[in-house]
Design a protein around this motif. Structure first.
Motif: not given
Length: 307
Positions: A19-20, A29-30, A97-99, A103-104
């Motif tokens: 969800l964005f 980045t978020y 997520l880290v890919t 995403v921070e």
């Protein structure tokens, strides 16, 4: 805006829903939050359509996931509720997520509801990429089973599980326990008075919360792992991240109220807070606006401060 995705978990794929935030820009980045569903639930229920949506609207990328063996995720046989696997789901979600370039990686948090809340707290002990934890009416699944939810004393339950697993190994049909009565009326007729069981039935067995993959079912022969598990083991040593624990102050048989006070007392975290929402129950915190709004009024600033 949302996007259905899958991510790798051992030899199967887990299903998730990203969800964005509004006006999302993939070149920016978020901070991100993983949202974990309750026991016997699925991502389309409270973890995405209530808390996930609200956190995305507040500016976070949210990943709501289905547990392995449940929902749209892989893994056989179905309906296994294995706490160790639930924690591994979370690690694999972090891996995913880290890919993502937007995403921070040092600003990933986690929120869980019911059993998902305790899984989130437990995962944070050994998954240092999680920087902040919110537990919404979190339930320690192992404690719940040992308190009789598995059908007897801990040893009686383990004996029954062993007998059933032997039968299934020899070809008997799998015993899938639905865990709830068919309706609130049926529950009352059967003599059930506990607020948590009746309100769970009202949530899961009516249009209020019913989803095809939110079956509230568990494979009985695989409960031995849960019976020997404690979500809060080593919290005094390993749980150091900031935590916010939200419970309703109307206690029920699932024990979220007592579990909430216990983990806040035991956690090594320097930043830890407990919110007991007045006049609200375990299932009010799933989707009732008055309860949810109070939880989010604490959770959103908490994540903004610590992510």
């Amino acid at each position: 805006m949302s996007q259905a995705i899958t991510f790798k978990n051992r030899v199967w794929e887990n299903a998730g829903l990203l969800l964005f935030p509004d006006n999302f820009d993939e070149k920016k980045t978020y901070p991100a939050i993983i949202s974990i569903h309750p026991i016997g639930s699925c991502k389309e229920q409270t973890s995405s359509n209530v808390y996930g949506k609200a956190l995305a609207a507040a500016g976070f990328v949210v990943l709501a996931i289905d547990a392995a063996f449940q929902g749209e995720s892989g893994g056989e046989p179905r309906f296994i509720e294995d706490p160790y696997e639930r924690v591994e789901d979370i690690r694999c979600a972090v891996d995913y997520l880290v890919t993502l370039p937007y995403v921070e990686e040092n600003r990933i948090g986690i929120l869980g509801i019911c059993g998902g809340g305790a899984y989130a707290l437990n995962a944070a002990m050994t998954e240092r990429r999680l920087k902040a934890v919110v537990s919404i009416t979190g339930v320690n699944f192992g404690r719940l089973l040992r308190d009789g939810f598995a059908g007897g004393t801990p040893v009686e339950s383990l004996e029954a599980v062993a007998k059933q697993r032997t039968a299934e190994a020899r070809g008997a049909a799998l015993f899938v326990n639905n865990m709830l009565p068919a309706s609130v009326e049926d529950g009352k007729k059967a003599g059930i008075e506990d607020i948590d069981v009746l309100e769970a039935t009202d949530y899961y067995k009516t249009p209020r919360g019913r989803q095809p993959n939110g079956a509230t079912s568990v494979l009985f022969s695989r409960l031995s792992t849960g019976l020997g598990w404690d979500a809060f083991h080593l919290a005094e040593v390993l749980l150091t991240q900031p935590i916010l624990v939200v419970v309703g102050d109307k206690p029920g048989g699932f024990g979220a109220y007592r579990d909430g006070f216990e983990i806040v007392r035991r956690a090594k975290s320097e930043k830890k807070e407990l919110l007991a929402v007045k006049g609200q129950s375990h299932y009010d915190l799933y989707d009732k606006p008055e309860a949810v709004s109070q939880a989010l009024e604490k959770a959103i600033p908490f994540f903004r401060e610590h992510l």
